[in-house]
Design an enzyme around this catalytic site. Sequence first.
Site, PDB file in Angstrom:
ATOM      1  CD  GLU A  40      -2.941  -0.962  -0.093  1.00 41.00           C
ATOM      2  OE1 GLU A  40      -3.069   0.140  -0.647  1.00 41.00           O
ATOM      3  OE2 GLU A  40      -3.517  -1.990  -0.503  1.00 41.00           O
TER       4      GLU A  40
ATOM      5  CE1 TYR B 253      -6.299   2.974   0.056  1.00 38.75           C
ATOM      6  CE2 TYR B 253      -3.943   3.357   0.381  1.00 38.75           C
ATOM      7  CZ  TYR B 253      -4.978   2.655  -0.212  1.00 38.75           C
ATOM      8  OH  TYR B 253      -4.695   1.620  -1.039  1.00 38.75           O
TER       9      TYR B 253
ATOM     10  CG  ASP C  61      -7.636   4.033  -3.446  1.00 42.37           C
ATOM     11  OD1 ASP C  61      -8.864   4.067  -3.741  1.00 42.37           O
ATOM     12  OD2 ASP C  61      -6.850   3.246  -4.005  1.00 42.37           O
TER      13      ASP C  61
END
Length: 363
Positions: free
Chosen positions: A39, A119, A137
């Site tokens: 991520e 996020y 996102d």
Amino acid sequence: MTPPDAADLVAALIPWYRRHRRDLPWRREVDPYRVLLSELMLQQTRVDTVVPYFERFVARWPDLASLAAADEEEVLREWSGLGYYSRARNLLRCARLVAEGGLPSTVSELRALPGIGPYTAGAVASIAYGVSAPLVDGNVERVLCRLDARSEDPRGAGRAPLWARATELHRAAGDEIHPGDLNQALMELGATVCTPRAPSCVRCPVAAGCRAHGQGDPLAYPRRAPRRRPTPVRGVAGLLWIDGGIVLGRRPAGLLGGLWEPVGAEHPGGVEPEAALVAAFATQVGVEIEIVSRLGVVVHTFTHRRLTTIVYEVRGSGAPTPKARYTEVRIVSDPESVPLSTLARRILAVGPQLGLPLAAEGS
Ligand code: SF4
């Protein structure tokens, strides 16, 4: 047309995701460290760029404990070319903080760690731990704005309602559906079908309820306030070879901190670029130089600044030593052996002797 029902969206989305999800390395073996790493790497960066970086990274540091013991310069070097280096530094700081106990599972604990925002916390909590945590996102933002034909700028007044809508989808999913699957399904839809410039509504599993599609104008969403144009800034950089190596300086903490670069400076105008470069070498590494030739120009955009750098080949006398701008100076025969910013790579690539591949523009 009313916004599509949350339960209907989930019911259409999840089977589609299970059938169409891409086989990505961080999906093959799910653990909190790999989710966090992927991520962080994926922020502002395309999947196909990230894949080789991710694979090299986990081959070298397969878990948090091995990463926690790594040297920061080595970590930055593996990150070199991905840009946004604060992500790498924060990842290392996280690893050192939680190496023994592992990453926490709740959004609030994750958010207390360096560099983990709402996020990333939602991604780790939902994908790795199965916590019902929404996330928004860029992909999810676009999908939700189009589905509901939202009139507010999602980076402004529309932000909170978007998170509320994502939360509503999680509630509708109930206990039957893995929260990580729901988040990844939304992200996957945005990445592969509801793309920024060419949404493929004919292939979309939620087209029946989509308001933007119903209006025949998906590209009208997300609605955005006009962006500030990046401020133009001028710069110079010099490639100085000594004994077959090139002189590089290491930046102090802050913007691009810890990364290496050819000697250079921004110059505000009113000064000839060659004179600015001569002054930069004298004040930053204590070397008197003369200009040999102008090699080219690199234009590089940071978030709010567009930097146009003239690159020169220079020759000089004296031993380079770190002064005003740098914490360390080295003569490096292989620039790939130290962590470079993307801008530094692009400047070095202008020097044909180094044979570096040209890096794409980015931070
Ligand atoms: S129907 Fe089109 S605009 Fe709507 S979510 Fe699907 S791809 Fe995006």
